[in-house]
Design an enzyme around this catalytic site. Structure first.
Site, PDB file in Angstrom:
ATOM      1  N   ASP A 137     148.532 100.027  78.845  1.00  0.00           N
ATOM      2  CA  ASP A 137     147.303  99.293  79.096  1.00  0.00           C
ATOM      3  C   ASP A 137     147.208  99.007  80.590  1.00  0.00           C
ATOM      4  OD1 ASP A 137     145.007  97.672  77.699  1.00  0.00           O
ATOM      5  OD2 ASP A 137     145.826  96.340  79.235  1.00  0.00           O
ATOM      6  N   LEU A 138     146.045  99.276  81.175  1.00  0.00           N
ATOM      7  CA  LEU A 138     145.851  99.075  82.606  1.00  0.00           C
ATOM      8  C   LEU A 138     145.402  97.643  82.868  1.00  0.00           C
ATOM      9  CD1 LEU A 138     144.041 102.407  83.572  1.00  0.00           C
ATOM     10  CD2 LEU A 138     146.491 101.905  83.557  1.00  0.00           C
ATOM     11  N   ASP A 176     140.695 101.292  78.578  1.00  0.00           N
ATOM     12  CA  ASP A 176     141.750 101.508  79.577  1.00  0.00           C
ATOM     13  C   ASP A 176     143.116 101.622  78.911  1.00  0.00           C
ATOM     14  OD1 ASP A 176     141.949  98.925  78.687  1.00  0.00           O
ATOM     15  OD2 ASP A 176     142.288  98.035  80.651  1.00  0.00           O
TER      16      ASP A 176
END
Length: 812
Positions: free
Chosen positions: A375-376, A418
């Site tokens: 996960d960004l 994302d």
């Protein structure tokens, strides 16, 4: 209405009419065959008349069936179309008989002219019914298999032309000779072709669609078989105006029409639908193509090739080729669609579906599998600040960086937004943690997008499949990776490894949340499980009981008695605090009224959370409490310092509204939050309550003692009392008294107790105080730190289930 039955005396008159038509057709047919050996003209004329009358009768019945749409009951729209097409074909057959007889009569010529014209009209009419029968069969296949082929009609036409070409290779009449003979022969060949195609299609569709046990399919199949003997009858039984061959052919056609009408009235036989594939529908086109090519080769090798055969065969072959071109185009579209269905459009990586399929395949093989969920962090901030175009380019750039750090054989997928995932199998799965750290470093690189230097950070969760005889489900592995990823995010980013212990705790927390939702939605369950305990509040200088704090507990059916530390946070996150607080308020009022009736009223303190201060129904709930005939001054609403911080203006407004109604106000956990002297001036508080962290350090820390003493002076100057919680020994109590504290509560006197146990404890405490003529020494009533139960009161009425090992959980 009763369902039509295939038997004499059926419930619907159209069924009886169809059976009557079938019987009369058979009688006519037998009469024609019986007259074949005689030269008399009368029997044949009679048979022709019977055919005409019967054809008219069946035509009328068929029209009525079509108009009333009585052919199918309790079936879907596809089967309704089946019988419409088949009945239309049946109607055309009856009209063909009438038209053939009429054409023969109008010719008025000697044999063979009249016979030929009538026969040609009759035959072409039968051929004209073929497309309707064929479309009905195709619709039946569609209704049974949901397999639609837009080239079905083209396939049928190609097969029909090929059969005609095959018939012409054996015997081809010459158009330059007798024209009637040519058209009579070719119309017969056309009828033979229609018969072959219809019979073959009926058999193939019955096999594909699983109609072998359906009586309607057998009746329709028998009707589709009649064109072959119709075409061959004149050749075997003789030709002529009154020849038995022509009359027999007409009789057979009427039998076919009667069979279709009877099948339309037959209820469907329950049979499971059969799945079909494009291979089954392509087999017919392949047969036409192979046979057609062989025939073209044969004609090329013949010294005198037939132009008609070549033309018909070439058209059939071209139709089959078109069918295969269509198949290839469909396969290309399907391959492209499958690729797009498994590919993320933005980044070109695999998508969620492809990752799910890959994980399931790897797990089924039993090899080591590791799933990395990425996960960004901060991506939403960048996306909102610079726009979606920059966000999309950032995702593309990040995915390119991730590809460079994934071992060979690894699968990278964008799951959405994302969030990315990487699957590693075999030896690569053993080094999953090292790969995860490389991905974190790759994600943290600064990127220049449209002249802006942007940076995101990656949180990576790592989960591996557990060895065992039963392969782990792909969804379970994904869930574990998700748990690990959120653990990494909670730690500030980086790599998080799946921990089954923490996962079990989280799942237990989720189970508790679901149980809590149910309990709070059921008033009876809330009354049974949500319990209110009371802890005494003691005046320091004379050690008299002056109040009690209401504290909530949950009597869980599986986990036993739960302290607030186990579920209050869940109450907040689930939005259930208004329900819980209202329950505690009304239970506190009920106990206060009992104490008042007994002549021993006590002040009751109730905790209000920060979220409850913003509850739209707050004042409505408090007004309901006031309506129960209470003294609001005997109820103190405890509000923590953090309750002011979320929305100071709204909190101050709510607190003032409570004070205007006469309720006491206490500032709870004073000194542990962002203390500000300004709200002491703004809020009409009656009490300051010092947290236990100061109480525990007061004997060993002079600065803490000074803070408590200063707080006591501030409280007294502002007209407030100072209450200290967490008192557990006499030395601390004596020190607090010397520092100016007014009241105290803690395990020195008693733990939180159920209402009945609290009354028993209070009666015992006050009885001994009165008997001694002075306050009872706290030492004789001190609560055990280990069990939370009084240890020196043999007459205490505290139930045994409260003295479970371990100190009760925190106060709220």
């Amino acid at each position: 209405m009763t369902q039509p039955r295939y038997a004499p005396g059926a419930g619907h008159w159209t069924t009886r009419a169809s059976i009557a038509g079938l019987v009369l057709s058979a009688v006519t047919l037998i009469a024609a065959l019986g007259a074949a050996g005689t030269a008399a003209e009368t029997p044949f004329v009679l048979a022709e008349s019977m055919n005409c009358l019967l054809a008219g009768f069946l035509a009328v019945v068929t029209v009525i069936l079509l108009l009333r749409r009585a052919g199918i009951r309790e079936t879907d729209g596809h089967e309704l179309q089946v019988w419409r097409y088949l009945l239309l074909g049946s109607l055309i057959l009856t009209v063909a008989v009438l038209a053939g007889q009429t054409a023969g009569l109008l010719a008025h010529g000697p044999y063979p002219a009249g016979v030929d014209l009538g026969w040609i009209v009759f035959t072409l009419g039968c051929v004209a019914a073929g497309p309707f029968f064929y479309l009905g069969l195709v619709r039946w296949k569609l209704a049974r298999t949901a397999l639609a082929d837009p080239n079905d009609l083209l396939n049928g036409i190609g097969a029909w032309l090929l059969v005609i070409a095959l018939a012409n290779t054996g015997h081809q009449p010459r158009l330059a000779g007798d024209a009637f003979t040519f058209w009579r022969t070719e119309s017969g060949y056309a009828l033979i072709g229609a018969g072959v195609v219809l019979l073959g299609s009926a058999a193939a569709i019955a096999g594909i669609s699983g109609l072998g046990s359906d009586v309607r399919a057998w009746l329709v199949g028998a009707a589709m078989a009649t064109p072959l003997p119709v075409a061959l009858a004149p050749l075997t039984l003789g030709e002529g105006r009154h020849a038995p061959g022509a009359i027999t052919a007409q009789g057979l056609i009427l039998v076919a029409a009667a069979l279709i009408g009877l099948a339309s009235q037959r209820p469907a036989t329950p049979t499971p639908a059969e799945p079909a594939t494009t291979e089954s529908t392509t087999a017919g086109a392949l047969t036409v193509l192979v046979v057609g090519v062989l025939m073209l080769i044969q004609q090329a090798l013949t010294k005198q090739p037939s132009h008609l055969v070549n033309v018909l065969t070439a058209i059939a072959v071209l139709g089959a080729c078109y069918r295969f071109v269509t198949v290839l185009r469909e396969l290309a579209v399907l391959a492209r669609a499958r690729h797009e269905a498994l590919t993320d459009e933005l980044t070109g990586t695999a998508n969620r579906r492809a990752m799910g399929l890959g994980v399931d395949r790897a797990l089924a093989l039993g090899v080591p599998v590791a799933l990395l969920l990425i996960d960004l962090d901060r991506f939403k901030i960048i996306n909102d600040r610079y726009g979606h175009s920059v966000g999309d380019r950032l995702l593309q750039d990040v995915s390119t960086s991730f590809r460079l750090h994934i071992p060979a054989g690894g699968l990278l997928a964008r799951l959405g937004g994302d969030e990315f995932a990487v699957m590693l199998s075999g030896a690569a799965a053993e080094a999953a943690e090292e790969t995860a750290h490389r991905l974190v470093e790759a994600g943290a690189t600064y990127r220049n997008l449209d002249g802006r230097a942007v940076q995101v950070h990656a949180s990576v969760g790592v989960a591996r499949n557990s060895p065992g005889p039963v392969p782990m489900a792909g969804l379970e592995l994904l869930r574990r990776a998700d748990v690990a990823m959120y653990r990494a995010k909670a730690s500030g980013g980086g790599v998080g490894l799946y921990d089954p212990v923490l996962d079990a705790a989280a799942q237990e927390e989720q189970d508790l949340a679901e149980d809590l939702q149910w309990v709070c939605s059921q008033p009876a369950a809330a009354t049974e499980e949500i319990r209110v305990f009371f802890q005494p509040q003691i005046r320091v200088h004379d050690q008299r009981v002056v109040g009690a704090e209401a504290l909530v507990r949950w009597q869980h059916p599986r986990h036993g008695l739960l302290g607030p530390a186990r579920f209050v946070d869940l109450v907040e996150t689930q939005g259930l605090m208004p329900v819980l607080t209202e329950r505690v308020l009304h239970e506190s009022v009920t106990q206060w009224q009992r104490w008042r009736e007994a002549g021993t009223p006590l002040r009751v303190s109730v905790n209000l959370s920060a979220g409850f201060l913003a509850e739209p129904r707050l004042l409505e709930i408090l007004d309901d409490v006031l309506a129960r005939d209470i003294d609001p001054a005997q109820f103190v609403m405890e509000i923590t310092e953090t309750g002011f911080m979320a929305d100071p203006q709204q909190a101050t407004s709510a607190i003032r509204a409570m004070a205007e109604r006469g309720f006491g106000i206490s500032i709870d956990d004073y000194g542990t939050g962002y203390s500000s002297l300004s709200y002491l001036n703004d809020i009409p508080a009656d009490e300051l309550k010092i947290d236990r962290i100061f109480t525990q350090r007061i004997l060993g820390d002079e600065r803490t003692a000074a803070i408590v003493a200063g707080t006591a002076q501030i409280a007294h100057r502002l007209g407030m009392r100072l209450l200290v919680e967490g008192v557990e020994d006499e030395a601390t109590l004596a020190a607090l008294g010397g520092l100016g504290c007014d009241e105290a509560q803690g395990f020195l006197w008693a733990p939180p107790l159920p209402a009945d146990a609290f009354v028993a404890w209070r009666d015992d405490y006050e009885t001994r105080s009165s008997g001694a003529g002075r306050p009872v020494s706290p030492g004789t009533q001190r609560a055990s730190r280990d069990t939370g139960a009084p240890v020196a009161s043999p007459s205490s009425a505290i139930p045994a289930w409260l003295t479970s090992p371990g100190r009760p959980a925190g106060r709220r």
